[in-house]
Motif scaffolding. Structure first.
Motif, PDB file in Angstrom:
ATOM      1  N   PRO A  47       0.942  -1.443  -0.408  1.00  0.00           N
ATOM      2  CA  PRO A  47      -0.346   0.665   0.109  1.00  0.00           C
ATOM      3  C   PRO A  47       0.698   1.808   0.420  1.00  0.00           C
ATOM      4  N   GLU A  48       0.154   2.040  -0.381  1.00  0.00           N
ATOM      5  CA  GLU A  48       0.850   3.390  -0.946  1.00  0.00           C
ATOM      6  C   GLU A  48       1.443   4.409   0.396  1.00  0.00           C
ATOM      7  N   TRP A  49       0.622   4.387   1.998  1.00  0.00           N
ATOM      8  CA  TRP A  49       1.046   4.600   3.335  1.00  0.00           C
ATOM      9  C   TRP A  49       2.491   3.972   3.585  1.00  0.00           C
ATOM     10  N   MET A  50       2.935   2.598   3.512  1.00  0.00           N
ATOM     11  CA  MET A  50       4.242   1.915   3.798  1.00  0.00           C
ATOM     12  C   MET A  50       5.317   1.871   2.836  1.00  0.00           C
ATOM     13  N   VAL A  51       4.909   2.095   1.686  1.00  0.00           N
ATOM     14  CA  VAL A  51       5.845   2.994   0.520  1.00  0.00           C
ATOM     15  C   VAL A  51       6.138   3.945   0.980  1.00  0.00           C
ATOM     16  N   GLU A  52       5.727   5.584   1.673  1.00  0.00           N
ATOM     17  CA  GLU A  52       6.083   6.355   2.008  1.00  0.00           C
ATOM     18  C   GLU A  52       6.479   6.096   3.143  1.00  0.00           C
ATOM     19  N   PHE A  53       5.922   5.022   4.198  1.00  0.00           N
ATOM     20  CA  PHE A  53       6.672   5.211   5.561  1.00  0.00           C
ATOM     21  C   PHE A  53       7.763   4.705   5.705  1.00  0.00           C
ATOM     22  N   ALA A  54       8.361   3.011   4.312  1.00  0.00           N
ATOM     23  CA  ALA A  54       9.641   2.859   4.043  1.00  0.00           C
ATOM     24  C   ALA A  54      10.710   3.741   3.833  1.00  0.00           C
ATOM     25  N   LYS A  55      10.412   4.603   3.239  1.00  0.00           N
ATOM     26  CA  LYS A  55      10.797   6.103   2.335  1.00  0.00           C
ATOM     27  C   LYS A  55      11.560   6.497   3.353  1.00  0.00           C
ATOM     28  N   ARG A  56      10.409   7.031   4.640  1.00  0.00           N
ATOM     29  CA  ARG A  56      10.757   7.834   5.749  1.00  0.00           C
ATOM     30  C   ARG A  56      11.868   7.649   6.350  1.00  0.00           C
ATOM     31  N   ASP A  57      11.034   5.990   6.824  1.00  0.00           N
ATOM     32  CA  ASP A  57      12.189   4.656   8.030  1.00  0.00           C
ATOM     33  C   ASP A  57      13.987   4.754   6.906  1.00  0.00           C
ATOM     34  N   SER A  58      13.793   4.759   5.776  1.00  0.00           N
ATOM     35  CA  SER A  58      15.049   4.615   5.148  1.00  0.00           C
ATOM     36  C   SER A  58      16.034   5.372   5.035  1.00  0.00           C
ATOM     37  N   ARG A  59      15.059   7.402   5.001  1.00  0.00           N
ATOM     38  CA  ARG A  59      15.809   8.204   4.797  1.00  0.00           C
ATOM     39  C   ARG A  59      16.217   8.495   6.451  1.00  0.00           C
ATOM     40  N   ARG A  60      15.708   8.880   7.411  1.00  0.00           N
ATOM     41  CA  ARG A  60      15.852   8.733   8.762  1.00  0.00           C
ATOM     42  C   ARG A  60      17.903   8.244   8.846  1.00  0.00           C
ATOM     43  N   ALA A  61      17.576   6.729   8.616  1.00  0.00           N
ATOM     44  CA  ALA A  61      18.261   6.331   8.745  1.00  0.00           C
ATOM     45  C   ALA A  61      19.834   6.716   8.009  1.00  0.00           C
ATOM     46  N   ILE A  62      19.473   6.501   7.394  1.00  0.00           N
ATOM     47  CA  ILE A  62      21.054   7.293   5.977  1.00  0.00           C
ATOM     48  C   ILE A  62      20.957   8.709   6.773  1.00  0.00           C
ATOM     49  N   GLU A  64      20.241  10.272   9.522  1.00  0.00           N
ATOM     50  CA  GLU A  64      21.029  10.355  11.294  1.00  0.00           C
ATOM     51  C   GLU A  64      22.470   9.959  10.986  1.00  0.00           C
ATOM     52  N   LYS A  65      23.216   8.973  10.408  1.00  0.00           N
ATOM     53  CA  LYS A  65      24.115   8.673  10.438  1.00  0.00           C
ATOM     54  C   LYS A  65      25.123   9.846   9.288  1.00  0.00           C
ATOM     55  N   ARG A  66      24.367  10.587   8.398  1.00  0.00           N
ATOM     56  CA  ARG A  66      25.477  11.267   8.462  1.00  0.00           C
ATOM     57  C   ARG A  66      25.314  12.532   9.048  1.00  0.00           C
ATOM     58  N   GLN A  67      24.077  12.773   9.645  1.00  0.00           N
ATOM     59  CA  GLN A  67      24.337  13.916  11.205  1.00  0.00           C
ATOM     60  C   GLN A  67      25.360  13.610  12.278  1.00  0.00           C
ATOM     61  N   GLU A  68      25.550  12.201  12.399  1.00  0.00           N
ATOM     62  CA  GLU A  68      26.097  11.611  13.488  1.00  0.00           C
ATOM     63  C   GLU A  68      27.366  12.426  12.982  1.00  0.00           C
ATOM     64  N   PHE A  69      27.955  11.954  11.374  1.00  0.00           N
ATOM     65  CA  PHE A  69      29.589  11.883  10.670  1.00  0.00           C
ATOM     66  C   PHE A  69      30.134  13.701  11.203  1.00  0.00           C
ATOM     67  N   GLU A  70      28.706  14.528  10.230  1.00  0.00           N
ATOM     68  CA  GLU A  70      28.782  15.902  10.813  1.00  0.00           C
ATOM     69  C   GLU A  70      29.164  16.832  11.562  1.00  0.00           C
ATOM     70  N   ALA A  71      28.283  16.086  12.999  1.00  0.00           N
ATOM     71  CA  ALA A  71      28.411  16.143  14.485  1.00  0.00           C
ATOM     72  C   ALA A  71      30.340  16.068  14.783  1.00  0.00           C
ATOM     73  N   ARG A  72      30.522  14.962  14.271  1.00  0.00           N
ATOM     74  CA  ARG A  72      31.724  14.822  14.832  1.00  0.00           C
ATOM     75  C   ARG A  72      32.660  15.628  14.356  1.00  0.00           C
ATOM     76  N   LEU A  73      32.366  15.823  12.847  1.00  0.00           N
ATOM     77  CA  LEU A  73      33.767  16.778  11.959  1.00  0.00           C
ATOM     78  C   LEU A  73      33.427  18.193  12.500  1.00  0.00           C
ATOM     79  N   ALA A  74      32.458  18.190  13.365  1.00  0.00           N
ATOM     80  CA  ALA A  74      31.600  20.442  14.130  1.00  0.00           C
ATOM     81  C   ALA A  74      32.584  19.835  14.962  1.00  0.00           C
ATOM     82  N   LYS A  75      32.567  18.566  16.149  1.00  0.00           N
ATOM     83  CA  LYS A  75      33.556  18.854  17.278  1.00  0.00           C
ATOM     84  C   LYS A  75      35.084  19.078  16.974  1.00  0.00           C
ATOM     85  N   ILE A  76      35.623  18.468  16.146  1.00  0.00           N
ATOM     86  CA  ILE A  76      37.068  18.671  15.796  1.00  0.00           C
ATOM     87  C   ILE A  76      36.683  19.912  15.208  1.00  0.00           C
ATOM     88  N   LYS A  77      36.445  20.514  14.631  1.00  0.00           N
ATOM     89  CA  LYS A  77      36.569  21.317  14.044  1.00  0.00           C
ATOM     90  C   LYS A  77      36.810  22.725  15.573  1.00  0.00           C
TER      91      LYS A  77
END
Length: 819
Positions: A47-62, A64-77
């Motif tokens: 169903p469309e709602w499951m497809v959208e949920f999967a997209k949002r979940d995948s987007r959030r996972a990727i 958040e991983k980017r955010q963690e990396f950027e936060a680490r670089l910001a701390k080093i800066k």
């Protein structure tokens, strides 16, 4: 095949390239990110709602991983900024296992280290020479080490970016230019490559990701080595060889380089990566990071490449196949930007050309013979055989050069490869096997090490800073063993010595691998005109629809520039600076009188470019003579009434920096100065004469290369033969077109040098200057078409009546309006 784009922007070039390329890159990554999400949720049965949920979940996972990396670089800066503010504090401690580097690999009297390892040429028959003709120069031990580091420098489970993510490789001539580029890179910020969320709920926490520009600057061991004992060697070849020696399997653990990344250094490698990416760093900054952390930045920076968006590196590291392999660097499907591209063809030819002298050959024979006698009983079969072959080959080359030196032959000329291999027994040498032996056996390293250990160092003597002779000879023998079709041999009599040169005439094939692999290749330069050579000689195999050229006008308004040719002097002499006519004392005197008159109306600094050092010297000698009926005055004294005269010389009595400093002081403290320079000299490239330092640029004559030289005759003949082979039409048409192609190539080489000199002045939007070209040939349409577009648009038509007097009036009015 890559799409190619050739840019010719005048000013703000680096910033234009940064903004355009990184904006495209972020947009490309954003689209790729969205495609990843769409593919992850492409099940049509859901169903469309499951497809959208999967997209949002995948987007959030990727994300958040980017955010963690950027936060680490910001701390080093932030940490780096705090350290900068407290620079008086102590340096960070290094790793505990770091130990003091030993003085040498073994005891001074241990000669066993100089014996060649057992070599069997039959065990590796499956290997073949590389596409570059076997010139890569990498030994088996080097290749083994590279494979070793492919496995060592991994950060499993830590890869925020995939190796296949599109990157931008930005290449320029020098690290100084790359440092300037890094400075521009620090000024910009770009939107995140994470696409906007489909609803406002996710916008707050996911779409506001601050994504810094991730950049790494690559360099050679000479630039990045932090081992004090190795770094002290200064010479690039010696540093490379010493570095490899310290990594050999037979070296005791306490004698190996302790800065080398190991399996136990995963945390340090991650720390280096994060510090390298936290802020935009140039090559010096990368070296400092390695020192602070205590890890080799030359090797550690390799792992940073796959996490970077833009990689900067100098010409040799990109254009030479062996250098790319040493860095484990691939441009496949990436974007390659080459700046200062007016040098590109010459740079490729220079990288693959080698020069040796008769003295070096004789020295190499002496060293090889001494080594062979010393270790005769300790060398095993294959080594003894190949060492004898090398001695025979080098002796054959030296004998042939001595033969030429003893004849009344021309001072320079061309040679056939077979001429150098006509010595006794040389025809029995297998070129491929000997080439492979030279690369794999460490012969040059062992012989040089023994010779160096045998020489008693004098008190206070510094380590050698030139390439060891045998390494130099080896770099010549490798292309000699596997010559390319575009390579030629030349000799030149040089005082008491003879010089032998292997020259690459056509860079096309050596650059083609980059073009074929890259997603796009962009050549950029401030003054690349005329650009026809790039299409005709560098990209001749590229379909016209895939090759784009763009040339942009100058940022200044037309009223800020006066450009014209000057065909006749103030005394009425025709300005004909062809090789046959330029020695006229009458014309040279008129040139000086004309320059003296122009300097009366031009304020501040004037830079004049002459065709060669020899001609500048000839002009100065004539200008120092008293003027007839001039009451003892000289042409120089007339000029010096208004401008202090400074000039560069081949002997470099003054350093470039001190000469420029003296010129600047003369301009700023008085009525100005006249700086006499040479086309192709130290002041013709990379020096900005902006504002008062360059109110006028004089170009004296056209600096055509010596058409009588053997090298240029071979180049033009090669171009003509190539044009004839690929031509169409009747026999006479093909011959005419081939001749025109040779002439065009010759003229273009001259005009690129002229255009570089012209570009030294007018460096920003409010700048203004005059460009005066002294020679009747500048008045011809064919030459004028080869000038930059922004010059052509402001070119003033020459007048036949009193052109010098009219020029003085025009310049007087121009500068009066600007004051």
């Amino acid at each position: 095949m890559a799409k190619l784009l050739s840019l010719n922007p005048p000013l703000g070039k680096s910033l234009s390239l940064i903004c355009g390329s990184l904006t495209w890159l972020r947009d490309h990554k954003r689209k790729a990110f969205q495609q990843t999400l769409d593919q992850a949720a492409c099940d049509d049965d859901e169903p469309e709602w499951m497809v959208e949920f999967a997209k949002r979940d995948s987007r959030r996972a990727i994300t958040e991983k980017r955010q963690e990396f950027e936060a680490r670089l910001a701390k080093i800066k932030q940490e780096e900024e705090r350290l900068k503010q407290a620079q008086g504090s102590q340096e960070r401690p290094r790793k505990k296992q770091r130990v003091k580097e030993p003085e040498s690999m073994g005891a001074p009297d241990d000669e066993s280290q100089f014996i060649l390892d057992e070599y069997d040429s039959e065990t590796d028959e499956k290997k073949r020479p590389s596409d570059s003709g076997g010139v890569d120069g990498l030994s088996a031990s080097t290749l083994a080490l590279l494979e070793q580091f492919k496995g060592k420098l991994s950060t499993q489970g830590q890869d925020e970016e995939d190796d296949n993510t599109v990157k931008i490789f930005y290449c320029s001539r020098t690290h100084s230019q790359l440092s300037q580029f890094a400075g521009e890179l620090r000024r910009v910020a770009f939107p995140s490559s994470i696409p906007s969320a489909p609803d406002s709920e996710d916008q707050d926490d996911l779409s506001k990701l601050e994504e810094r520009v991730k950049h790494i600057s690559l360099g050679s061991r000479k630039n990045l080595c932090i081992n004090p004992k190795v770094q002290a060697l200064e010479n690039s070849t010696a540093i490379n060889e010493r570095c490899l020696e310290l990594q050999q399997s037979g070296v005791a653990a306490d004698k190996k380089c302790t800065f080398l990344p190991s399996k136990d250094d995963e945390a340090l490698k991650l720390q280096f990566r994060d510090h390298a990416l936290a802020t935009v760093k140039d090559i010096e900054d990368i070296g400092k990071v390695g020192k602070q952390i205590g890890i080799c930045p030359y090797y550690a920076s390799r792992e940073v490449i796959k996490h970077s968006e833009i990689v900067t590196l100098p010409y040799p590291l990109l254009l030479q196949k062996s250098a790319r392999e040493a860095l484990n660097l691939s441009v496949k499907d990436h974007v390659v930007i080459i700046d200062e591209a007016h040098n590109l063809m010459d740079a490729i030819a220079g990288i693959h050309s080698v020069t040796v002298s008769l003295y070096q050959l004789q020295t190499a024979i002496s060293q090889l013979t001494t080594y062979a006698r010393k270790f005769k009983t300790r060398l095993k079969g294959k080594n003894r055989s190949y060492l004898a072959q090398v001695i025979r080959l080098v002796s054959s080359i030296a004998d042939h050069l001595r033969g030429i030196a003893g004849l009344t032959s021309p001072p320079e000329g061309s040679l056939r490869f077979s001429d150098l291999m006509a010595g006794k027994g040389v025809d029995q040498i297998n070129p491929y096997k000997l080439s492979r032996y030279l690369q794999e056996s460490k012969l040059a390293r062992k012989v040089d090490g023994y010779v160096e250990s045998s020489e008693k160092p004098q008190p206070g003597q510094k380590s050698k800073t030139t390439m060891p002779v045998l390494f130099h000879i080896q770099s010549f023998l490798l292309p000699l063993m596997n010559p390319s079709e575009e390579g030629r041999l030349f000799y030149q009599k040089n005082n008491d010595d003879m010089v032998l040169k292997y020259t690459l005439l056509d860079p096309t094939n050596h650059f083609r691998e980059i073009v074929d692999e890259a997603r796009a290749v962009i050549l950029a330069g401030g003054t690349m005109s005329p650009m026809s050579d790039y299409a005709n000689h560098l990209f001749s195999y590229v379909a016209p629809e895939r090759l784009g050229t763009f040339s942009y006008g100058h940022v200044i308004p037309p009223t800020n520039l006066v450009a014209q040719s000057l065909t006749r002097g103030i005394l009425g002499s025709d300005f004909d600076f062809t090789y046959e006519a330029r020695g006229s004392e009458k014309m040279i005197t008129d040139l000086g009188r004309t320059i003296a008159t122009l300097c009366q109306v031009i304020p501040d600094g004037v830079v004049a470019f002459f065709p060669s050092y020899d001609y500048l010297s000839q002009v100065l000698n004539i200008w120092q003579k008293p003027i007839p009926n001039g009451s003892g005055q000289t042409t120089l004294s007339l000029i010096e009434r208004k401008k202090k005269i400074l000039y560069e010389s081949r002997e470099a009595v003054k350093s470039t920096d001190s000469l420029l400093q003296e010129y600047t002081e003369a301009v700023e403290s008085g009525p100005g100065a006249l700086l006499l320079s040479v086309v192709g000299g130290k002041l013709s490239e990379g020096i900005n004469f902006s504002d008062r330092l360059g109110r006028a640029v004089f170009i004296i004559g056209l600096p055509f290369p010596n058409i009588r030289s053997a090298i240029w005759q071979s180049k033009i003949k090669y171009i003509e033969e190539k044009a004839y082979r690929h031509g169409s039409g009747s026999e006479s048409e093909k011959k005419a077109n081939a001749s025109a192609a040779g002439r065009d190539f010759y003229e273009n080489s001259c005009m690129r040098a002229v255009n570089q000199c012209i570009g030294r002045a007018i460096r920003h939007v409010n700048d203004y200057a005059a460009i005066i070209m002294f020679d009747r040939r500048y008045d011809t349409p064919r030459i004028q078409k080869k000038l930059p577009g922004w010059i052509q648009g402001s070119l003033v038509a020459s007048v036949s009546t009193k052109p010098a007097q009219m020029t003085v009036q025009r310049l007087s009015k121009f500068f009066a309006e600007k004051s």
